[in-house]
Design a protein around this motif. Sequence first.
Motif, PDB file in Angstrom:
ATOM      1  N   HIS A 117       1.965   2.687  17.478  1.00 55.61           N
ATOM      2  CA  HIS A 117       1.190   1.477  17.164  1.00 55.61           C
ATOM      3  C   HIS A 117       1.955   0.663  16.126  1.00 55.61           C
ATOM      4  O   HIS A 117       1.790   0.841  14.923  1.00 55.61           O
TER       5      HIS A 117
ATOM      6  N   CYS B 152      -1.186  -5.550  17.534  1.00 52.59           N
ATOM      7  CA  CYS B 152      -0.512  -4.271  17.758  1.00 52.59           C
ATOM      8  C   CYS B 152       0.117  -4.270  19.147  1.00 52.59           C
ATOM      9  O   CYS B 152      -0.511  -4.729  20.106  1.00 52.59           O
TER      10      CYS B 152
ATOM     11  N   CYS C 217      -4.009  -2.290  13.503  1.00 50.38           N
ATOM     12  CA  CYS C 217      -5.145  -1.820  14.305  1.00 50.38           C
ATOM     13  C   CYS C 217      -5.776  -0.580  13.649  1.00 50.38           C
ATOM     14  O   CYS C 217      -5.153   0.079  12.818  1.00 50.38           O
TER      15      CYS C 217
ATOM     16  N   GLU D 185       0.756  -1.712  20.995  1.00 46.82           N
ATOM     17  CA  GLU D 185       0.228  -0.646  21.848  1.00 46.82           C
ATOM     18  C   GLU D 185      -1.164  -0.958  22.376  1.00 46.82           C
ATOM     19  O   GLU D 185      -1.413  -0.881  23.557  1.00 46.82           O
ATOM     20  N   CYS D 186      -2.072  -1.319  21.463  1.00 44.15           N
ATOM     21  CA  CYS D 186      -3.470  -1.502  21.887  1.00 44.15           C
ATOM     22  C   CYS D 186      -3.905  -2.960  21.946  1.00 44.15           C
ATOM     23  O   CYS D 186      -4.965  -3.260  22.487  1.00 44.15           O
TER      24      CYS D 186
HETATM   25 ZN   LIG Z   1      -2.789  -0.198  17.917  1.00 46.29          ZN
END
Ligand SMILES: [Zn+2]
Length: 154
Positions: free
Chosen positions: A114, A128, A137, A130-131
């Motif tokens: 992340h 972020c 995050c 990744e998410c």
């Molecule tokens: Zn994240």
Amino acid sequence: MSAETAERDPRRPKSDTGHLVNWKLIGVLAVKPHKHLNIVEGARYGLMTADGFDTGNNGVGEVMQEARTFQHLCDLAGIPEGWNYSAHIDARVFLLLAEVLKHRARADRIVAWHSRETGPGGMVGDYCTECGHVWPCDTRRMAEGTYADEEETL
Ligand SMILES: [Zn+2]
């Protein structure tokens, strides 16, 4: 030490790491019997020295109380007690250490996943990678230990 005394003791406000120590809980566990430690209340404990059995050393009782507290804390942490030598404090400390290191390694991997998005010309984004949530995050903050939750007290 009673639970009330431990809670009010001004000499012990925080641990060296800055985390609050629940001295009330420790005070309760220190006097709660544990199956691995047969500590007789009111007995005088001492050390066998070259001069004989020395019962004037109050530190022995304190160490025994701390050992009892530690066994209870390991129980609360879900550390297996095993049997025979596996139930001893050194074995349970080793298992506790192994668990801590395993979880730190997992958290470090999550932190690496992340990361903050980058932009053109060395700029950084607001999300972020990744998410896709706003940076930083919740997952990143939880993994690196900066997430604060009011319910997160022991
Ligand atoms: Zn994240």
